[in-house]
Design an enzyme around this catalytic site. Structure first.
Site, short mmCIF file in Angstrom:
data_model
loop_
_atom_site.label_atom_id
_atom_site.label_comp_id
_atom_site.label_asym_id
_atom_site.label_seq_id
_atom_site.Cartn_x
_atom_site.Cartn_y
_atom_site.Cartn_z
N CYS A 322 3.43 -4.77 9.50
CA CYS A 322 3.28 -5.70 8.37
C CYS A 322 3.74 -5.09 7.05
O CYS A 322 4.45 -5.72 6.27
CB CYS A 322 1.84 -6.21 8.28
SG CYS A 322 0.62 -4.95 7.87
N HIS A 374 -3.89 -6.35 6.48
CA HIS A 374 -2.68 -7.11 6.82
C HIS A 374 -2.18 -7.83 5.57
O HIS A 374 -2.97 -8.17 4.67
CB HIS A 374 -2.97 -8.13 7.92
CG HIS A 374 -1.73 -8.75 8.50
ND1 HIS A 374 -0.89 -8.08 9.35
CD2 HIS A 374 -1.18 -9.99 8.34
CE1 HIS A 374 0.11 -8.88 9.70
NE2 HIS A 374 -0.04 -10.03 9.09
N HIS A 386 5.31 -13.09 7.91
CA HIS A 386 4.73 -11.76 8.10
C HIS A 386 5.17 -11.19 9.44
O HIS A 386 5.69 -11.91 10.31
CB HIS A 386 3.21 -11.83 8.05
CG HIS A 386 2.59 -12.67 9.13
ND1 HIS A 386 1.59 -12.24 9.95
CD2 HIS A 386 2.86 -13.95 9.55
CE1 HIS A 386 1.25 -13.19 10.81
NE2 HIS A 386 2.02 -14.24 10.59
#
Length: 415
Positions: A322, A374, A386
């Site tokens: 991420c 995240h 993402h």
């Protein structure tokens, strides 16, 4: 990363009779695992894993026990792929394609600086086949392993040494043989090969055939029908490629021996019929960053990597995690001030906004660990892009899982 296939078999004696329990095929989740990597490991699909384990999302956690074969069937999970791990006697590890120093350090509970020191590594460059010392042990620090010599363009004695990025299909096409012949001559079940493996590329023991001429590029004029080849680019899917060549996904999978829809950048696919595709201009391999940051460029760059697989610690077009995805696309959009950090690092270098705009950051907490864990990029319409377990994708913030983990929208101080 070492995987464990647990077979549970219990036998109890009750009233002088034995009650046997059938073996169950399960997998114990380890840090860094995802449903996608586990599905590939056991030659199944993410959908099957979710159905067998009654999962509502792709979220899994370390030590979780997952079924990897359908309950009640006689079919057991296939043998797991052998991975090189630390040897108990010499404490070494052989680098595989896609490995990073950070990933290896985490697997063996040591620091990156220790790995670098023990192996005389400057920077973070490692390569497949390199043998690393993963404990201090005794003796002197080994010198860096010499870079592997490139495989000869012509095999000797009817053999070929596999290089990183090779596939059975590519090798078969090069030497004018079929994938089934290669598999038969080398006792290969499935399509798994590895760098350094020596393959027979002819039936007898005589001299190997000369490589076949390179197949014409789809961008050059060629016949309307007949066999062609196509090299997979970042963002490609079987569906996109089938439309380019006016063939079906099922035909593409059949011609190339594919058991699932997974493609790898650089993979060469055989196309036996159809029309000539209109190929876009080749993508620049190492594009220079624009002179100044642009949100439009940022969003365009981010979306161009849709489908790129998740790689722990990855920050290149071959695979992202991420935070690595954030670093890469911001850099390509002209932001030299954004450095390679973790999700927590980016969190501390940004400020909250009440009215988010496309290009802003979206943070989440308590996913695979406690706290900020995240992040993605807001693209508008309550959606964000993402790098998750399923690779780079666009997800709605109304998704029940991400909605429960949402922290807020932020902007970088540096921009």
């Amino acid at each position: 990363m070492k995987k464990t296939l647990t077979t549970v078999a219990a036998t109890a004696v009750l009233s002088s009779s034995f009650v046997s329990y059938a073996a169950a095929s399960t997998h114990k989740v380890e840090s860094g695992d995802s449903l996608w990597t586990i599905a590939r490991e056991y030659d199944t699909t993410v959908s099957n894993l979710k159905n067998w384990n009654k999962l509502q999302s792709e979220l899994i956690y370390p030590n979780q026990l997952l079924k990897v074969a359908q309950s009640g069937s006689n079919v057991t999970a296939p043998p797991k792929k052998t991975e090189n791990k630390s040897n108990s006697s010499n404490k070494t590890y052989t680098v595989k394609s896609g490995d990073t120093l950070g990933q290896i350090a985490l697997t063996h509970s040591v620091s990156v600086s220790e790995l670098s020191s023990w192996n005389g590594i400057k920077g973070h460059l490692i390569y497949p086949g390199q043998v690393l010392k993963v404990s201090k042990g005794s003796g002197s620090t080994p010198s860096p392993a010499p870079a592997p010599k490139p495989a000869p363009s012509q095999p000797q004695g009817g053999t070929y040494t596999v290089k990183s990025g090779d596939t059975l299909g590519k090798i078969a096409l090069t030497y004018s043989v079929s994938v089934s012949e290669l598999s038969s001559w080398n006792g290969i079940k499935g399509h798994l090969i590895y760098p350094g493996q020596v393959l027979k590329v002819s039936k007898g023991n005589g001299q190997a055939p000369k490589p076949a001429p390179t197949a014409p590029s789809p961008s050059k004029p060629e016949p309307e029908s007949g066999q062609q080849s196509y090299t997979v680019r970042s963002g490609d899917t079987l569906s996109h490629i089938s439309m380019k060549f006016d063939v079906s996904v099922a035909e593409l999978k059949s011609w190339n021996g594919l058991k699932n829809d997974f493609l790898r950048v650089g993979q060469i696919l055989q196309v036996k019929s159809g029309k000539k595709p209109v190929a876009p201009p080749p993508k620049q391999e190492t594009p220079k960053a624009p002179a100044s940051f642009s949100v439009d460029t940022l969003l365009s760059e981010a979306k161009s990597h849709m489908g790129t697989p998740y790689v722990w610690g990855g920050s290149s077009a071959g695979g992202f995690d991420c935070s690595g995805f954030i670093y890469y696309v911001f850099k390509q959009a002209g932001s030299d001030s954004v450095k390679r950090l973790s999700s927590e690092g980016y969190y501390s270098r940004s400020y909250y906004v009440n009215n988010p705009q496309p290009g802003d950051l979206v943070f989440f907490e308590n996913t695979y660990k406690k706290g900020i864990s995240h992040l993605g990029i807001y693209v508008g319409n309550n959606q964000f892009i993402h790098a998750g377990d399923n690779g780079v994708e666009i997800t709605s913030l109304d998704n029940s899982y991400w909605k429960s983990k949402f922290d807020g929208f932020k902007k970088f101080y540096e921009l």
